[in-house]
Design a protein around this motif. Structure first.
Motif, PDB file in Angstrom:
ATOM      1  N   TYR A 103      16.823  19.139  31.048  1.00 52.29           N
ATOM      2  CA  TYR A 103      17.826  20.141  31.907  1.00 52.29           C
ATOM      3  C   TYR A 103      19.192  20.253  31.347  1.00 52.29           C
ATOM      4  CZ  TYR A 103      14.729  21.421  35.442  1.00 52.29           C
ATOM      5  OH  TYR A 103      13.770  21.550  36.552  1.00 52.29           O
ATOM      6  N   THR A 104      19.702  21.585  31.114  1.00 54.21           N
ATOM      7  CA  THR A 104      21.035  21.406  30.398  1.00 54.21           C
ATOM      8  C   THR A 104      21.898  22.247  31.885  1.00 54.21           C
ATOM      9  OG1 THR A 104      20.781  21.686  28.250  1.00 54.21           O
ATOM     10  CG2 THR A 104      23.097  22.447  29.101  1.00 54.21           C
ATOM     11  N   VAL A 105      22.826  21.402  32.751  1.00 54.27           N
ATOM     12  CA  VAL A 105      23.269  21.950  33.839  1.00 54.27           C
ATOM     13  C   VAL A 105      24.948  22.230  33.640  1.00 54.27           C
ATOM     14  CG1 VAL A 105      23.801  21.595  36.393  1.00 54.27           C
ATOM     15  CG2 VAL A 105      21.691  20.838  35.296  1.00 54.27           C
ATOM     16  N   LYS A 106      25.363  23.445  33.873  1.00 56.79           N
ATOM     17  CA  LYS A 106      26.849  23.545  34.005  1.00 56.79           C
ATOM     18  C   LYS A 106      27.387  23.454  35.223  1.00 56.79           C
ATOM     19  CE  LYS A 106      30.705  26.479  32.382  1.00 56.79           C
ATOM     20  NZ  LYS A 106      31.128  27.838  31.939  1.00 56.79           N
ATOM     21  N   VAL A 107      28.564  22.811  35.667  1.00 60.68           N
ATOM     22  CA  VAL A 107      28.941  22.471  37.116  1.00 60.68           C
ATOM     23  C   VAL A 107      29.985  23.467  37.118  1.00 60.68           C
ATOM     24  CG1 VAL A 107      29.912  21.070  38.586  1.00 60.68           C
ATOM     25  CG2 VAL A 107      28.000  20.138  37.262  1.00 60.68           C
ATOM     26  N   ASN A 108      30.036  24.523  38.025  1.00 59.12           N
ATOM     27  CA  ASN A 108      30.949  25.559  38.172  1.00 59.12           C
ATOM     28  C   ASN A 108      32.018  25.315  39.283  1.00 59.12           C
ATOM     29  OD1 ASN A 108      29.886  27.263  36.027  1.00 59.12           O
ATOM     30  ND2 ASN A 108      28.284  27.790  37.458  1.00 59.12           N
ATOM     31  N   GLU A 109      31.490  24.419  40.266  1.00 58.35           N
ATOM     32  CA  GLU A 109      32.374  24.277  41.376  1.00 58.35           C
ATOM     33  C   GLU A 109      31.851  22.899  42.038  1.00 58.35           C
ATOM     34  OE1 GLU A 109      33.532  26.480  45.493  1.00 58.35           O
ATOM     35  OE2 GLU A 109      33.513  27.594  43.794  1.00 58.35           O
ATOM     36  N   VAL A 110      32.906  22.316  42.533  1.00 59.70           N
ATOM     37  CA  VAL A 110      32.477  20.872  43.400  1.00 59.70           C
ATOM     38  C   VAL A 110      32.901  21.173  44.929  1.00 59.70           C
ATOM     39  CG1 VAL A 110      32.581  18.570  43.632  1.00 59.70           C
ATOM     40  CG2 VAL A 110      32.439  19.405  41.325  1.00 59.70           C
ATOM     41  N   GLN A 111      32.112  21.010  45.730  1.00 56.10           N
ATOM     42  CA  GLN A 111      32.500  21.120  47.284  1.00 56.10           C
ATOM     43  C   GLN A 111      32.318  20.063  47.995  1.00 56.10           C
ATOM     44  OE1 GLN A 111      31.125  24.506  49.398  1.00 56.10           O
ATOM     45  NE2 GLN A 111      32.105  25.881  47.999  1.00 56.10           N
ATOM     46  N   ARG A 112      33.270  19.458  48.829  1.00 54.24           N
ATOM     47  CA  ARG A 112      33.012  18.025  49.578  1.00 54.24           C
ATOM     48  C   ARG A 112      33.249  18.426  51.126  1.00 54.24           C
ATOM     49  NH1 ARG A 112      36.096  14.034  46.256  1.00 54.24           N
ATOM     50  NH2 ARG A 112      34.415  14.391  45.016  1.00 54.24           N
TER      51      ARG A 112
ATOM     52  N   TRP B  16      22.876  26.117  44.073  1.00 55.15           N
ATOM     53  CA  TRP B  16      23.495  25.033  44.678  1.00 55.15           C
ATOM     54  C   TRP B  16      22.605  23.922  44.547  1.00 55.15           C
ATOM     55  CZ3 TRP B  16      28.537  24.998  46.112  1.00 55.15           C
ATOM     56  CH2 TRP B  16      29.293  26.380  46.195  1.00 55.15           C
ATOM     57  N   ILE B  17      23.297  22.785  44.200  1.00 59.61           N
ATOM     58  CA  ILE B  17      22.533  21.371  44.066  1.00 59.61           C
ATOM     59  C   ILE B  17      23.169  20.285  45.041  1.00 59.61           C
ATOM     60  CG2 ILE B  17      21.812  19.357  42.802  1.00 59.61           C
ATOM     61  CD1 ILE B  17      21.534  21.252  40.580  1.00 59.61           C
ATOM     62  N   TRP B  18      22.761  19.724  45.797  1.00 55.16           N
ATOM     63  CA  TRP B  18      23.201  19.114  46.980  1.00 55.16           C
ATOM     64  C   TRP B  18      23.044  17.604  46.668  1.00 55.16           C
ATOM     65  CZ3 TRP B  18      21.701  18.696  52.877  1.00 55.16           C
ATOM     66  CH2 TRP B  18      22.671  17.721  53.448  1.00 55.16           C
ATOM     67  N   LEU B  19      23.905  16.667  46.272  1.00 56.81           N
ATOM     68  CA  LEU B  19      23.621  15.389  45.679  1.00 56.81           C
ATOM     69  C   LEU B  19      23.403  14.394  46.858  1.00 56.81           C
ATOM     70  CD1 LEU B  19      26.652  14.989  43.243  1.00 56.81           C
ATOM     71  CD2 LEU B  19      24.370  15.794  42.852  1.00 56.81           C
ATOM     72  N   HIS B  20      21.871  14.663  47.427  1.00 54.70           N
ATOM     73  CA  HIS B  20      21.500  13.736  48.307  1.00 54.70           C
ATOM     74  C   HIS B  20      20.053  13.572  48.176  1.00 54.70           C
ATOM     75  CE1 HIS B  20      19.648  16.557  51.653  1.00 54.70           C
ATOM     76  NE2 HIS B  20      19.748  17.011  50.352  1.00 54.70           N
ATOM     77  N   GLU B  21      19.529  12.956  49.059  1.00 55.84           N
ATOM     78  CA  GLU B  21      18.014  12.784  49.136  1.00 55.84           C
ATOM     79  C   GLU B  21      17.467  13.708  50.056  1.00 55.84           C
ATOM     80  OE1 GLU B  21      16.123  11.174  46.925  1.00 55.84           O
ATOM     81  OE2 GLU B  21      17.777   9.837  45.962  1.00 55.84           O
ATOM     82  N   PRO B  22      16.125  14.357  49.934  1.00 54.86           N
ATOM     83  CA  PRO B  22      15.436  14.263  48.608  1.00 54.86           C
ATOM     84  C   PRO B  22      16.067  15.088  47.502  1.00 54.86           C
ATOM     85  CG  PRO B  22      14.370  15.652  49.977  1.00 54.86           C
ATOM     86  CD  PRO B  22      15.361  15.139  50.790  1.00 54.86           C
ATOM     87  N   GLU B  23      15.994  14.815  46.199  1.00 55.30           N
ATOM     88  CA  GLU B  23      16.539  15.278  44.962  1.00 55.30           C
ATOM     89  C   GLU B  23      16.159  16.741  44.764  1.00 55.30           C
ATOM     90  OE1 GLU B  23      18.336  12.634  41.806  1.00 55.30           O
ATOM     91  OE2 GLU B  23      16.206  11.878  42.145  1.00 55.30           O
TER      92      GLU B  23
ATOM     93  N   PRO C  72      14.009  15.348  40.149  1.00 53.57           N
ATOM     94  CA  PRO C  72      14.294  14.081  39.837  1.00 53.57           C
ATOM     95  C   PRO C  72      15.209  13.637  38.750  1.00 53.57           C
ATOM     96  CG  PRO C  72      11.874  14.650  40.089  1.00 53.57           C
ATOM     97  CD  PRO C  72      12.684  16.169  39.883  1.00 53.57           C
ATOM     98  N   GLY C  73      16.394  12.713  39.164  1.00 57.22           N
ATOM     99  CA  GLY C  73      17.319  12.646  38.243  1.00 57.22           C
ATOM    100  C   GLY C  73      18.577  13.204  38.434  1.00 57.22           C
ATOM    101  N   ALA C  74      18.582  14.359  39.100  1.00 55.96           N
ATOM    102  CA  ALA C  74      19.740  15.323  39.344  1.00 55.96           C
ATOM    103  C   ALA C  74      20.989  14.338  39.783  1.00 55.96           C
ATOM    104  CB  ALA C  74      19.231  16.246  40.075  1.00 55.96           C
ATOM    105  N   ASN C  75      20.491  13.560  40.924  1.00 57.64           N
ATOM    106  CA  ASN C  75      21.955  12.801  41.545  1.00 57.64           C
ATOM    107  C   ASN C  75      22.399  11.845  40.581  1.00 57.64           C
ATOM    108  OD1 ASN C  75      20.791  14.335  43.733  1.00 57.64           O
ATOM    109  ND2 ASN C  75      20.568  12.295  45.065  1.00 57.64           N
ATOM    110  N   ALA C  76      21.972  11.207  39.928  1.00 58.53           N
ATOM    111  CA  ALA C  76      22.524  10.335  38.930  1.00 58.53           C
ATOM    112  C   ALA C  76      23.225  10.993  37.602  1.00 58.53           C
ATOM    113  CB  ALA C  76      21.246   9.272  38.348  1.00 58.53           C
ATOM    114  N   ALA C  77      22.345  12.133  37.448  1.00 66.86           N
ATOM    115  CA  ALA C  77      23.193  12.919  36.132  1.00 66.86           C
ATOM    116  C   ALA C  77      24.347  13.635  36.612  1.00 66.86           C
ATOM    117  CB  ALA C  77      22.125  13.675  35.616  1.00 66.86           C
TER     118      ALA C  77
END
Length: 440
Positions: A248-257, A201-208, A211-216
């Motif tokens: 990095y090559t990242v495949k997004v399987n699900e987005v949760q909000r 799971w990657i949370w799009l917030h700080e701290p990343e 590095p660079g994951a949030n923008a990408a």
């Protein structure tokens, strides 16, 4: 040997050598030296075991012959301590910085003289503190704070909902990824996981996460893949990646909000509160308490600033200033140094930091002496129950047993600091209660 007899016989002359510094010339008559000397001999004879004699029956002459140096050193220590205790009754002693016996140790049949360099509390006129007039900022409206707190709680207790739209800042992404970084076989599991993961799971917030994951990964939908290069800083938490560039090559399987709680009844249920009315009542009490506490703290700070301003600058004991400056300097270093680059920068600006530390140390000490003098004048003290209650509060806050908190405090030498903080609070509350406070 009577302790009072010894103290009464000690003659002391004082000579001021600098502000808050004196030289005490001490003279102890031979009769009292001899009594002390013989008493030390008796104490040693009760403890030592010498072949051919029963314990406690060793002849004094043999004790004196075998333990001459110990007897002399113990006698000197005892006499010096007695003199220091007498000095404390005559001066507001804060430190003994040196004891000079002139290389001459006490002898059983001779007068003993020595000099002690001492530091005393500063002398200053205590400002009028019983009729202060201060202004404090009016706190935010309670109803507004309740509304803000409700909104915050609704966000904190939000439900994570799966969405099919593009990801936004703050979303959680269920991903799988791989990289061109090859960790060593004996690398830690966390370092290996930074290189490749089949599910994470990657949370799009700080701290990343990296590095660079949030923008990408902002603006991506479930099922999409993104590639990006991450540049890890030199002070990255995983040393194996520090200073490296990793693709990095990242495949997004699900987005949760997060979907904030809209219904207050639902929020009360999540908080295990029996009703919406009880939720509002609890929030109102909490916020009103905070407003009053903020007001009191603001008044305390205003009072403290006024007191220090009225007291003005006054000389402080040198050794205590040096010790407090060292403490403040260490605090600065802990705050500012986070990496190797910080170390070099801190060293380059050492003199500036020392000046800052000394200024803060002197401010702290002036505050301490002003508060202490008011406490003595008004006979304000910290009771054992108040100290114990503070320890209990600290143990509850940190989640440790009280006995473990006490051990840690003693190990760090912080007993006096906690006592001083409690005394400061009591003195300031005493003054605030008598002050004319205007809200602006």
């Amino acid at each position: 040997m009577s302790a009072d007899s010894l103290k009464d016989s000690i003659q002391i002359e004082f000579k001021e050598t600098a502000p808050c510094a004196q030289e005490a010339s001490v003279k102890i008559p031979a009769t009292e030296v001899e009594k002390t000397f013989n008493n030390i001999v008796k104490e040693i004879s009760r403890e030592v075991q010498i072949q051919g004699f029963r314990k406690g029956k060793v002849p004094p002459a043999l004790i004196k012959a075998r333990f001459t140096q110990n007897i002399i050193e113990d006698t000197a220590k005892h006499l010096q301590n007695a003199a220091i205790e007498k000095i404390q009754t005559q001066l507001d002693l804060v430190a003994v910085t040196a004891v000079d016996d002139g290389k001459v140790m006490p002898a059983a049949d001779k007068e003993y003289t020595f000099k002690a360099a001492i530091e005393t509390a500063p002398k200053f006129e205590l400002p009028d503190y019983k009729a202060l007039s201060i202004e404090v900022a009016k706190g935010e409206d309670a109803e507004k704070q309740i509304a803000e707190r409700l909104a915050s709680l609704k966000d904190i207790y939000a439900d994570d909902v799966k969405v099919e739209t593009e990801s936004l800042a703050g979303d959680m992404l269920k991903v799988s990824y791989e990289s061109d970084f090859q960790p060593a076989e004996d690398a830690s599991p966390s370092l290996k996981r930074m290189a490749k993961a089949d599910e994470a799971w990657i949370w799009l917030h700080e701290p990343e996460y990296v590095p660079g994951a949030n923008a990408a990964l902002t603006g991506v939908k479930a099922g999409e893949t993104r590639e990006f290069t991450s540049e890890f800083p030199a002070d990255w938490r995983e040393q194996g990646l520090a200073g490296k560039k990793v693709k990095y090559t990242v495949k997004v399987n699900e987005v949760q909000r997060k979907q904030p709680v809209e219904d207050e009844a639902k929020l009360a249920e999540k908080l295990h509160v029996e009703s919406v009315e009880k939720l509002h009542e609890d929030l109102k009490k909490s916020i009103e308490f905070k407003i009053e506490n903020d007001r009191k703290n603001a008044a305390r700070e205003k009072v403290l600033d006024l007191l220090l301003g009225k007291a003005g600058a006054f000389e402080l004991p040198k050794s205590i200033v040096e010790g407090e400056t060292e403490r403040e300097f260490t605090k600065l270093a802990n705050q500012l140094v986070r990496s190797e680059e910080d170390v070099e920068k801190f060293k380059a600006e050492k003199e500036k930091h020392l000046e800052t530390a000394k200024a803060e140390a002197e401010k702290n000490l002036r505050r301490f002496f002003v508060i202490r003098k008011i406490a003595e004048t008004e006979k304000i003290e910290v009771s054992k129950n108040e100290f114990d209650a503070q320890i209990k509060s600290m143990s509850s806050y940190f989640g440790y047993k009280e006995k473990d908190v006490i051990k840690a405090i003693r190990r760090n030498g912080a007993i006096g600091e906690i006592h001083a903080d409690l005394l400061t609070g009591k003195v300031l509350d005493f003054i605030v209660d008598k002050a004319d406070i205007k809200e602006v």
